[in-house]
Design a protein around this motif. Structure first.
Motif, PDB file in Angstrom:
ATOM      1  N   UNK A 606       0.830  -1.200   0.000  1.00  0.00           N
ATOM      2  CA  UNK A 606       0.000   0.000   0.000  1.00  0.00           C
ATOM      3  C   UNK A 606       0.873   1.262   0.000  1.00  0.00           C
ATOM      4  N   UNK A 607       1.970   1.219   0.763  1.00  0.00           N
ATOM      5  CA  UNK A 607       2.891   2.370   0.791  1.00  0.00           C
ATOM      6  C   UNK A 607       3.534   2.572  -0.569  1.00  0.00           C
ATOM      7  N   UNK A 608       3.845   1.443  -1.235  1.00  0.00           N
ATOM      8  CA  UNK A 608       4.447   1.538  -2.576  1.00  0.00           C
ATOM      9  C   UNK A 608       3.478   2.190  -3.547  1.00  0.00           C
ATOM     10  N   UNK A 609       2.195   1.824  -3.472  1.00  0.00           N
ATOM     11  CA  UNK A 609       1.202   2.437  -4.354  1.00  0.00           C
ATOM     12  C   UNK A 609       1.100   3.935  -4.081  1.00  0.00           C
ATOM     13  N   UNK A 610       1.144   4.324  -2.824  1.00  0.00           N
ATOM     14  CA  UNK A 610       1.086   5.754  -2.469  1.00  0.00           C
ATOM     15  C   UNK A 610       2.270   6.510  -3.069  1.00  0.00           C
ATOM     16  N   UNK A 611       3.443   5.894  -2.979  1.00  0.00           N
ATOM     17  CA  UNK A 611       4.651   6.545  -3.506  1.00  0.00           C
ATOM     18  C   UNK A 611       4.572   6.693  -5.018  1.00  0.00           C
ATOM     19  N   UNK A 612       4.143   5.619  -5.714  1.00  0.00           N
ATOM     20  CA  UNK A 612       4.014   5.692  -7.175  1.00  0.00           C
ATOM     21  C   UNK A 612       2.966   6.725  -7.560  1.00  0.00           C
ATOM     22  N   UNK A 613       1.911   6.795  -6.759  1.00  0.00           N
ATOM     23  CA  UNK A 613       0.864   7.791  -7.045  1.00  0.00           C
ATOM     24  C   UNK A 613       1.420   9.201  -6.942  1.00  0.00           C
ATOM     25  N   UNK A 614       2.227   9.417  -5.936  1.00  0.00           N
ATOM     26  CA  UNK A 614       2.842  10.755  -5.794  1.00  0.00           C
ATOM     27  C   UNK A 614       3.762  11.063  -6.976  1.00  0.00           C
ATOM     28  N   UNK A 615       4.516  10.078  -7.435  1.00  0.00           N
ATOM     29  CA  UNK A 615       5.400  10.282  -8.584  1.00  0.00           C
ATOM     30  C   UNK A 615       4.595  10.643  -9.835  1.00  0.00           C
ATOM     31  N   UNK A 616       3.491   9.888 -10.035  1.00  0.00           N
ATOM     32  CA  UNK A 616       2.657  10.160 -11.202  1.00  0.00           C
ATOM     33  C   UNK A 616       2.010  11.548 -11.103  1.00  0.00           C
ATOM     34  N   UNK A 617       1.629  11.927  -9.900  1.00  0.00           N
ATOM     35  CA  UNK A 617       1.032  13.248  -9.713  1.00  0.00           C
ATOM     36  C   UNK A 617       2.023  14.344 -10.083  1.00  0.00           C
ATOM     37  N   UNK A 618       3.272  14.156  -9.695  1.00  0.00           N
ATOM     38  CA  UNK A 618       4.314  15.132 -10.037  1.00  0.00           C
ATOM     39  C   UNK A 618       4.543  15.151 -11.535  1.00  0.00           C
TER      40      UNK A 618
END
Length: 625
Positions: A606-618
């Motif tokens: 779940x933490x990995x998905x959050x991190x990837x989501x932040x990267x995609x948002x950027x």
């Protein structure tokens, strides 16, 4: 070619996989007390990479992973251990069913206090001894009758208890067959469900647990073997035949057979072929009903018939205080009403058999005199005729002993007059009636000229029950044979009503030259009392007391064996089940450790998905700003 959103997909797969693993752990903990449940384990495997061997790919070094997937959810079982448990379950089921019945039989035969047959029998002999001391008095006669009544009550009580136990075994057989059929139906239905689920590529773990549990329970009832060689067709065999094959389950039916007192036999329902089980509780119940308990009933019947016959033999030849004679002390209930023993065994309205219990020779024999004769006596046995040879150097006692030790269902003795007497014994097979002499033949002259029992020697002079008027081959008249008694004399033994009505008819003395005995003559009472010490149980050469002691010892030995065998197999099964639990049982500590491990994996995904989501948002929303 990789995707921008590849990380999201990998994280999703990790979340789903660990969530399923947590669910499996929860399922294990929820069923930790469920009978037959096997713990389940999740097998993780790496998801197929983007570039597989043999396919065109970009010039990218290495294979690009796609995360994790659950390959399968399996249950942890040891099939070899399962086979051992099934094999031992049948043996333990046999002794579990047998042990309580043997304890009941032991209680019946080993009665203590004044109610036992042995105690009542001793009191009966004591009453005759008292009458021998006071043959002219009425009170001793009253005591003889009263002691006889209490003895009859004890014998009938023993028979009713054994017969009730036998009927209980019959009821248990019927209930057990119903349970077997029910288990077979459930296993066959589960096989169909398991096949359908496996065809879809899934593991029906809970259904297989249920099937294995039912198989274990079935193995306790009958002897079964399990065949798992074909993964698509689970098979169970019993009695050398297929019981379950995939979704097909064969059933058993019960039929009452003639000549077995209304008891049932088990048949295959589809072929009507009789089934014989070798192990399991059902095999034990059949053995208890047809062998163990039946033998004890035979033992009691054998005592009753010999006791009644010997007492009546003395009493008939003696005189009562009212000068009456020829009276039996105990009532005899003949199996047939025809005085020659003729009987319609087939039920077609025509006599086709001869039922004779006792045959007397006409000549008086000396037990210790050599006969000087040679031949072979052929007598009926439980598994066909039995041959008893005799030789010129044999005495009469030698021949009698050889007859009684031959295993024939005919025994021999010399009666009070010294005449050879043959008697039928309880039949071991259901197909034959008890206390019926079925065949007597002599190739020599012992039974013909020497004992005066048969009119002729060889097959032409043989007595055989398989036809009417078989008594015509006997040397003596109607007084030298007796028709067979009704089944189970221990159940209907009664004192002659004439003696109950008038105790002065109780005989105490023997007359002389056709004259009644003097009032002070107690010779008959003495002879009756001496039966206590005579070895009158022909075939086993025992006194009545020794005969009962032998029965008590025999049942006691069976009880000891049953208890020891049950304890041994319980201990063996306990160890096997502990071994199974070590493999398939749910361990709380292990499951909790797995739960923490899967939880951490879930949190990390779940933490990995959050991190990837932040990267995609950027990448999407903030680049170029």
């Amino acid at each position: 070619m990789t995707s921008t959103f590849q990380g999201i997909e990998i994280g999703k797969r990790a979340v789903v996989a660990h969530q399923q693993a947590l669910t499996t752990t929860e399922h294990n903990l929820a069923n930790m007390n469920t009978e037959g449940y096997s713990r389940q384990r999740v097998d993780f495997s790496a998801f197929d990479p983007i570039y597989l061997p043999g396919l065109e790919r970009e010039e990218t070094p290495g294979q690009i992973g796609q995360g994790v997937a659950i390959q399968q959810i399996i249950r942890l079982r040891d099939e070899l251990l399962d086979q051992q448990i099934v094999a031992h379950a049948s043996t333990r089921g046999y002794w579990e069913a047998r042990d309580p019945y043997i304890r009941h039989v032991d209680q019946i035969t080993h009665e203590v206090g004044d109610t036992s047959v042995r105690v009542r029998l001793d009191q009966f002999w004591d009453a005759w001894q008292e009458l021998a001391n006071n043959p002219a008095d009425i009170p001793p006669r009253t005591a003889v009758v009263e002691r006889g009544k209490t003895l009859v009550d004890a014998v009938q009580k023993g028979f009713k208890s054994l017969k009730g136990l036998q009927d209980m075994a019959e009821q248990d057989i019927r209930l057990t067959v119903d349970r077997v059929n029910d288990y077979v139906k459930q296993i066959a239905a589960l096989n169909l469900d398991i096949q359908r689920i496996q065809a879809q590529g899934d593991n029906p773990n809970d259904l297989m647990d249920r099937r294995d549990l039912l198989t274990d329970k079935l193995a306790e009832l009958i002897d079964v073997t399990v065949d798992r060689r074909d993964p698509d067709e689970f098979m169970i065999h019993t009695a050398g035949m297929i019981l379950v094959q995939g979704g097909i389950g064969r059933e058993f039916a019960l039929h009452r057979n003639q000549g077995e007192e209304g008891y049932s036999r088990v048949y295959w329902k589809d072929t009507q072929q009789e089934v014989h089980f070798r192990n399991g509780s059902l095999a034990a119940l059949f053995e208890l009903r047809d062998v163990t308990i039946q033998n004890e009933i035979h033992s009691l019947d054998n005592f009753t018939m010999n006791f009644m016959d010997l007492v009546n033999e003395i009493h008939r030849g003696a005189y009562g205080l009212n000068t009456s004679t020829g009276n039996d002390f105990f009532v005899q209930r003949p199996y047939v009403t025809n005085v020659d023993g003729n009987y319609d065994r087939s039920g077609d309205g025509e006599y086709d058999s001869t039922y004779i219990f006792r045959i007397n020779g006409t000549n008086i024999l000396e037990p210790n005199v050599q006969t000087g004769l040679e031949g072979i006596i052929t007598l009926s046995g439980s598994a066909g005729n039995v041959e008893v040879p005799y030789y010129p150097t044999d005495t009469v006692s030698d021949i009698i002993l050889r007859i009684n030790q031959s295993g024939a269902e005919v025994v021999a003795r010399l009666n009070r007059e010294g005449q050879l007497q043959l008697k039928g014994t309880p039949a071991h097979g259901w197909e034959n009636p008890g206390f019926v002499i079925r065949h007597v033949e002599d190739s020599g002259f012992f039974l013909e000229g020497y004992a005066g029992l048969l009119n002729d020697r060889g097959p032409e002079g043989a007595f055989d029950w398989g036809g009417p008027d078989a008594v015509n081959v006997l040397r003596g008249g109607a007084n030298d044979y007796a028709v067979a008694p009704n089944a189970h004399p221990s159940g209907w033994l009664e004192i002659n009503p004439a003696l109950l009505k008038d105790v002065t008819a109780v005989a105490a003395g023997f007359g002389e030259n056709g004259r009644p005995a003097n009032p002070g003559n107690g010779e008959a009472a003495i002879a009756m009392s001496n039966l206590r010490y005579d070895r009158v149980m022909v075939g086993k050469n025992m006194t009545f007391t020794e005969y009962f002691a032998d029965a008590v010892g025999r049942v006691g030995a069976m009880g000891e064996q049953s208890g020891n065998e049950l304890a041994t197999h319980n201990e063996t099964m306990k160890k096997l089940q502990e071994m199974r639990q070590s493999v398939a049982g749910v361990n709380i500590n292990e499951e909790l450790a797995d739960m923490l491990r899967y939880q951490h994996g879930f949190n990390a995904a779940a933490r990995f998905i959050t991190t990837v989501n932040q990267m995609l948002d950027t990448l999407i929303n903030r680049m170029g700003v």
